[in-house]
Design a protein around this motif. Sequence first.
Motif, PDB file in Angstrom:
ATOM      1  N   TYR B  33     -33.712   7.215  32.666  1.00 36.13           N
ATOM      2  CA  TYR B  33     -32.426   7.326  33.360  1.00 36.13           C
ATOM      3  C   TYR B  33     -32.169   6.018  34.097  1.00 36.13           C
ATOM      4  O   TYR B  33     -33.080   5.451  34.685  1.00 36.13           O
ATOM      5  N   TYR B  35     -29.815   4.365  37.223  1.00 35.24           N
ATOM      6  CA  TYR B  35     -28.957   4.650  38.370  1.00 35.24           C
ATOM      7  C   TYR B  35     -28.553   3.332  39.011  1.00 35.24           C
ATOM      8  O   TYR B  35     -29.303   2.359  39.013  1.00 35.24           O
ATOM      9  N   GLN B  37     -27.249   1.700  42.698  1.00 38.57           N
ATOM     10  CA  GLN B  37     -27.174   1.981  44.121  1.00 38.57           C
ATOM     11  C   GLN B  37     -26.537   0.800  44.834  1.00 38.57           C
ATOM     12  O   GLN B  37     -27.083  -0.301  44.842  1.00 38.57           O
ATOM     13  N   LEU B  43     -27.516   7.115  44.989  1.00 43.64           N
ATOM     14  CA  LEU B  43     -27.828   6.735  43.621  1.00 43.64           C
ATOM     15  C   LEU B  43     -26.765   7.320  42.696  1.00 43.64           C
ATOM     16  O   LEU B  43     -26.575   8.526  42.644  1.00 43.64           O
ATOM     17  N   LYS B  44     -26.116   6.462  41.951  1.00 43.53           N
ATOM     18  CA  LYS B  44     -25.073   6.907  41.031  1.00 43.53           C
ATOM     19  C   LYS B  44     -25.616   6.911  39.600  1.00 43.53           C
ATOM     20  O   LYS B  44     -26.026   5.869  39.092  1.00 43.53           O
ATOM     21  N   PHE B  45     -25.605   8.056  38.991  1.00 41.14           N
ATOM     22  CA  PHE B  45     -26.091   8.184  37.616  1.00 41.14           C
ATOM     23  C   PHE B  45     -25.263   7.322  36.673  1.00 41.14           C
ATOM     24  O   PHE B  45     -24.025   7.281  36.752  1.00 41.14           O
TER      25      PHE B  45
END
Lengths: 111, 116
Positions: B33, B35, B37, B43-45
């Motif tokens: 994954y 993310y 920041q 934390l933004k996916f």
Amino acid sequence: QQPVQSPQAVILREGEDAVINCSSSKALYSVHWYRQKHGEAPVFLMILLKGGEQKGHEKISASFNEKKQQSSLYLTASQLSYSGTYFCGTERGTGANNLFFGTGTRLTVIP
Amino acid sequence: NAGVMQNPRHLVRRRGQEARLRCSPMKGHSHVYWYRQLPEEGLKFMVYLQKENIIDESGMPKERFSAEFPKEGPSILRIQQVVRGDSAAYFCASSPRGQTSNTEAFFGQGTRLTVV
């Protein structure tokens, strides 16, 4: 999609307790809690599944109420090492396969 | 067992250049994954990948950003023609299964991208 955390920041003296809340406008399947110290990677604390369960990690515990679509993290008898930013990550269903994280709660523990 | 390895830790690029961020997941982990920041934010996916497949890229900007996770080698997050707004910390996480239910995700130390 992003859960809302409150408070945004809190300052505690060693030994004091704190509660961090995480709520979502969407139905939740699970909630994940992480702690991130400044300049470091987020570190996993615990996962809570729907069913109203509670979990504990040292003196840090959490609850999950899926009906209210919220989770709370409880820090008791805080230590200096607890300082950091706490994030909740929410999963909206099996197969969603990714977490949406809140904006974080910055916790500072002072002597 | 080494943790999630990201490199470089710090990357400075001029506007218009390309940035390539690498992530080697933990041994045995096939789910990765990414993310983003921003300072003082969460934390933004961005994207979720399994070996050779993009599973969910709903958080990726439509242009300039791409990600891959080849059969061999690390996962790569590529940002073309960087702009100042791309400056952020980019974190990679890996897990042995999908990031659901009882699966803990392990994060790398992040790559701090600065666009000047």
